[in-house]
Design a protein around this motif. Sequence first.
Motif, PDB file in Angstrom:
ATOM      1  N   VAL A 270       0.834  -1.204   0.000  1.00  0.00           N
ATOM      2  CA  VAL A 270       0.000   0.000   0.000  1.00  0.00           C
ATOM      3  C   VAL A 270       0.872   1.258   0.000  1.00  0.00           C
ATOM      4  O   VAL A 270       0.611   2.230  -0.735  1.00  0.00           O
ATOM      5  CB  VAL A 270      -0.956  -0.011   1.205  1.00  0.00           C
ATOM      6  CG1 VAL A 270      -1.668   1.327   1.344  1.00  0.00           C
ATOM      7  CG2 VAL A 270      -1.970  -1.140   1.063  1.00  0.00           C
ATOM      8  N   ALA A 271       1.957   1.244   0.835  1.00  0.00           N
ATOM      9  CA  ALA A 271       2.832   2.415   0.906  1.00  0.00           C
ATOM     10  C   ALA A 271       3.544   2.649  -0.421  1.00  0.00           C
ATOM     11  O   ALA A 271       3.670   3.798  -0.880  1.00  0.00           O
ATOM     12  CB  ALA A 271       3.849   2.211   2.029  1.00  0.00           C
ATOM     13  N   VAL A 272       4.002   1.582  -1.042  1.00  0.00           N
ATOM     14  CA  VAL A 272       4.678   1.743  -2.330  1.00  0.00           C
ATOM     15  C   VAL A 272       3.703   2.240  -3.392  1.00  0.00           C
ATOM     16  O   VAL A 272       4.041   3.112  -4.212  1.00  0.00           O
ATOM     17  CB  VAL A 272       5.315   0.403  -2.747  1.00  0.00           C
ATOM     18  CG1 VAL A 272       5.849   0.474  -4.168  1.00  0.00           C
ATOM     19  CG2 VAL A 272       6.437   0.041  -1.787  1.00  0.00           C
ATOM     20  N   LEU A 273       2.490   1.694  -3.405  1.00  0.00           N
ATOM     21  CA  LEU A 273       1.488   2.144  -4.382  1.00  0.00           C
ATOM     22  C   LEU A 273       1.151   3.613  -4.179  1.00  0.00           C
ATOM     23  O   LEU A 273       1.043   4.384  -5.147  1.00  0.00           O
ATOM     24  CB  LEU A 273       0.238   1.276  -4.255  1.00  0.00           C
ATOM     25  CG  LEU A 273      -0.882   1.557  -5.259  1.00  0.00           C
ATOM     26  CD1 LEU A 273      -0.396   1.319  -6.678  1.00  0.00           C
ATOM     27  CD2 LEU A 273      -2.101   0.689  -4.964  1.00  0.00           C
ATOM     28  N   ALA A 274       0.978   4.022  -2.919  1.00  0.00           N
ATOM     29  CA  ALA A 274       0.687   5.435  -2.638  1.00  0.00           C
ATOM     30  C   ALA A 274       1.840   6.330  -3.071  1.00  0.00           C
ATOM     31  O   ALA A 274       1.629   7.444  -3.584  1.00  0.00           O
ATOM     32  CB  ALA A 274       0.389   5.612  -1.152  1.00  0.00           C
ATOM     33  N   GLN A 275       3.043   5.865  -2.893  1.00  0.00           N
ATOM     34  CA  GLN A 275       4.214   6.641  -3.294  1.00  0.00           C
ATOM     35  C   GLN A 275       4.288   6.775  -4.818  1.00  0.00           C
ATOM     36  O   GLN A 275       4.657   7.840  -5.329  1.00  0.00           O
ATOM     37  CB  GLN A 275       5.470   5.953  -2.760  1.00  0.00           C
ATOM     38  CG  GLN A 275       6.773   6.674  -3.072  1.00  0.00           C
ATOM     39  CD  GLN A 275       7.939   5.994  -2.409  1.00  0.00           C
ATOM     40  OE1 GLN A 275       8.052   5.988  -1.188  1.00  0.00           O
ATOM     41  NE2 GLN A 275       8.816   5.408  -3.218  1.00  0.00           N
ATOM     42  N   LEU A 276       3.912   5.715  -5.540  1.00  0.00           N
ATOM     43  CA  LEU A 276       3.935   5.780  -6.996  1.00  0.00           C
ATOM     44  C   LEU A 276       2.884   6.732  -7.539  1.00  0.00           C
ATOM     45  O   LEU A 276       3.093   7.409  -8.563  1.00  0.00           O
ATOM     46  CB  LEU A 276       3.724   4.386  -7.583  1.00  0.00           C
ATOM     47  CG  LEU A 276       4.851   3.370  -7.347  1.00  0.00           C
ATOM     48  CD1 LEU A 276       4.446   2.003  -7.872  1.00  0.00           C
ATOM     49  CD2 LEU A 276       6.137   3.843  -8.014  1.00  0.00           C
ATOM     50  N   LEU A 277       1.737   6.810  -6.861  1.00  0.00           N
ATOM     51  CA  LEU A 277       0.657   7.673  -7.325  1.00  0.00           C
ATOM     52  C   LEU A 277       0.845   9.124  -6.904  1.00  0.00           C
ATOM     53  O   LEU A 277       0.238  10.022  -7.492  1.00  0.00           O
ATOM     54  CB  LEU A 277      -0.686   7.154  -6.802  1.00  0.00           C
ATOM     55  CG  LEU A 277      -1.095   5.755  -7.297  1.00  0.00           C
ATOM     56  CD1 LEU A 277      -2.403   5.327  -6.647  1.00  0.00           C
ATOM     57  CD2 LEU A 277      -1.211   5.731  -8.821  1.00  0.00           C
ATOM     58  N   ALA A 278       1.666   9.366  -5.875  1.00  0.00           N
ATOM     59  CA  ALA A 278       1.865  10.725  -5.370  1.00  0.00           C
ATOM     60  C   ALA A 278       2.824  11.473  -6.287  1.00  0.00           C
ATOM     61  O   ALA A 278       3.687  10.877  -6.946  1.00  0.00           O
ATOM     62  CB  ALA A 278       2.414  10.687  -3.949  1.00  0.00           C
ATOM     63  N   PRO A 279       2.695  12.833  -6.367  1.00  0.00           N
ATOM     64  CA  PRO A 279       3.634  13.617  -7.192  1.00  0.00           C
ATOM     65  C   PRO A 279       5.036  13.583  -6.596  1.00  0.00           C
ATOM     66  O   PRO A 279       5.225  13.464  -5.386  1.00  0.00           O
ATOM     67  CB  PRO A 279       3.039  15.033  -7.145  1.00  0.00           C
ATOM     68  CG  PRO A 279       2.216  15.060  -5.891  1.00  0.00           C
ATOM     69  CD  PRO A 279       1.665  13.682  -5.728  1.00  0.00           C
ATOM     70  N   VAL A 280       6.017  13.683  -7.476  1.00  0.00           N
ATOM     71  CA  VAL A 280       7.413  13.650  -7.046  1.00  0.00           C
ATOM     72  C   VAL A 280       7.757  14.976  -6.390  1.00  0.00           C
ATOM     73  O   VAL A 280       7.501  16.048  -6.940  1.00  0.00           O
ATOM     74  CB  VAL A 280       8.341  13.386  -8.247  1.00  0.00           C
ATOM     75  CG1 VAL A 280       9.785  13.386  -7.792  1.00  0.00           C
ATOM     76  CG2 VAL A 280       7.978  12.068  -8.908  1.00  0.00           C
ATOM     77  N   ARG A 281       8.325  14.885  -5.203  1.00  0.00           N
ATOM     78  CA  ARG A 281       8.706  16.088  -4.466  1.00  0.00           C
ATOM     79  C   ARG A 281      10.199  16.079  -4.175  1.00  0.00           C
ATOM     80  O   ARG A 281      10.793  15.020  -4.025  1.00  0.00           O
ATOM     81  CB  ARG A 281       7.953  16.155  -3.132  1.00  0.00           C
ATOM     82  CG  ARG A 281       6.470  16.464  -3.279  1.00  0.00           C
ATOM     83  CD  ARG A 281       5.790  16.469  -1.936  1.00  0.00           C
ATOM     84  NE  ARG A 281       5.725  15.120  -1.368  1.00  0.00           N
ATOM     85  CZ  ARG A 281       5.345  14.856  -0.129  1.00  0.00           C
ATOM     86  NH1 ARG A 281       4.998  15.853   0.674  1.00  0.00           N
ATOM     87  NH2 ARG A 281       5.309  13.613   0.309  1.00  0.00           N
TER      88      ARG A 281
END
Length: 809
Positions: A91-102
Amino acid sequence: MAPAETRRHLLERASLILGLGMCACGAAFVLSWLLDLPALRFPVAQSPQIGPVLSALVLAMGIAMAAARGGAWREQVSRLVAAAALAALCVAVLAQLLAPVRAPLPATHIYPIPALVFMILGAGLVLARPGKRMLAAGVCAALGLAISVFVLVNLCRWRLNEAGHPLLFVMTMQAAVAQTVFAAALVCLTLAGLEVRGRVEAFVLWSAGAIGVACMLVWAFINWTDAAHVVQEAEQQTGNVSRLLEAHFELGTDAVNLVFDEVERALGTRSLDELAVLDAEGRRLAALAGALPQVRALHLLDAAGRVRAFGAARPQAGPGLRARGFFIAHRGGQRHAFGGIAADAAGAPTFTYSRRLSDARGGFAGVVLAEMEPAYFQRFYRSLELGPGSALSLFRADGRLLFREPILADPAEGDLERHPIFARLIALAPTGRFVGHSPSDHEQKFSNYRLAPRRAFVVVTAIGMDHLGAPFARRFMLSAGVLGALLALLGMAARIQLLGMRRGKALRLAEAASRLYIRSILDSVGSAIVIVDAGGRIVDVNAEWSKFSGENGGCGANYVGCNYLAVCRGVTGEDAKDALAAAAGISAVIAGGLEVFEHTYACHSATGERWYKMRVTPLAESDGSVVVIHQSITDLKLTEAELRRVANTDSLTGLSNRRALVELAERELAQARRQKYPVSIMMLDCDHFKKVNDTYGHGAGDLVLQTLAGIMRAVCRDTDIVGRVGGEEFVALLPHTAMQGALVLAERLREAVGAARVRSGGDTITFTISIGAAAFAPPMSFDELLTVADRGLYKAKAGGRNRVEAAGS
């Protein structure tokens, strides 16, 4: 406890200890984020710290590993915790992939490689249950261990030499250590849970493991080579760019030097004041400088630092130029100098290149100063396109920044006087590479530096490690997937082979159960056994008989069906008598004429003497079949022969002792009586032997006797009977020899002894013998003949010793 059980217990204990270690580290990491105590994360310089997500993951996986063995409920808890942690990670990896790069990355950011390894190991821990899924867990453990060890080795190598060994992937040291411990614990757990039945299955598993290790080593070698190739390409690329920048900058400064040369020639006929008013020559020089795109303005300074300009954008007069580094360097005698990047009168960034001007007497007359145009270099540098995170820089040899693309907001950030490149590396080599974090943007960069000796400037080409390592990281993860597929195929093949072996073994055991009992009994007997039917044909044999028959030219490889009686009756030569006796005995037992037949026979081979005892008995409840047993009695025969040899041999001299001598002599004399041929005897004694013992010791006396025995063997014939009758007395019985021949032989023996020398402890010993000879006259016995010879010996001693005397009958 059985060895296998002990090994399983130790492996489970090792996995428990490693799991508890992971729990402790994970608890420390989690507390460091809850209580804001960074020291509990065991921070590593120049390395990102482990984030809260991975910290919680290490703690959860450690708990699951520690509870993996010890009972059904503990195993259930372990499975649930591992599955929950694995799901949370996904779930954490999926959320990170969907989040904008900061940028910069948040503390909760999870890097790809640790996420992949935790997923693989977590899946392995969920599957690690006794049964058919244990091999799948082993595949996950092996793959996770391979990746973890590879990453950890690269991290350690980078930590030992950060400047020389770039790290092509982002990974926290704490996560790498935790994953390696996790993988090792999972390997121990799967090895403990594998069910191995016998050495063949162990061989299959070990073979599969060896092939798997070979695959992992090849995978590691390929990635290691790929990483080295990436670094080599980066080094070549940055080196080529550095050489290009050096050549470009030198061309630019060479053009400026031409203008400086014209200024010096003009000053040879004019003063600074005349050039300052921009006469025709001054205007020509100004136009010449204005034609150079790399020059923003050209200025002329007198010895006091006052500006005598004939270029655009005259700088403000004042004491500031006199205090600048380039002016001080020229006043001190330096011909050329670079000024670090700074803002000009209009506030635009620039750097300077200047030359010292001298008067007719060589004294300091001023400085001709060129303000360089950064835009000229910027256009060229941008055309090179090295990728995100790259930087192209020009420095003075002392580390002061001249120009950098991209341009820094604060030029002072680019001064690197204390950087390792300028503080240490350039002194060791004018060119080289350096891997480290940039002081301007704090990103890790791969840098190539190059010192230009002509102008004393340094070119630095830097590539961002994120841009450099991204393709390698993608190839690394793709190759890890390929390795996982190979290991999975290898595990499946090993499992299929094990299942096939177990089924085949069960079938073979069922088919051979009835014959195995009889065969085990026959083969357990050390004697050669063959079962022969009433017709003399071989029905069955044991393993020892197969060996026995093969060594003695039996029926060949196909024993069953061969006619044993026919083989025995067909033997010729020396063994024919024994073979016929064996055939007769077997036939008698088959016919019922004998209840038991035994026969002892010799069966010598090229490698030694052999004796066997054959025993034939009827086979109970059969139609005339018999059991033939061949038992080796070679050891018994050899022991008897050795006992006879020891009993008949004098231990000191190796000659026959008195008992053997008497036996042989009596036999020889009996034959001489029958065949009426002459026999003589010599009896000899070592003269003054007691004196030898008293003077040189008993060891020397033994050497004298051994020497005498050797001379007797050499002088006497092979047919003569030589022996020691006691002390220093020896006897030689000479068949087919009359008295005259005995005297000749005795005299030859005496002379040989007189010429002999015995060395003992540095002493040389000579000795003599006295010999009494006698001739055999029937019907004398050996004792009587020995008495006559003794009289001759006494006569020789009485006559002065060292002589031969014949004794009359």
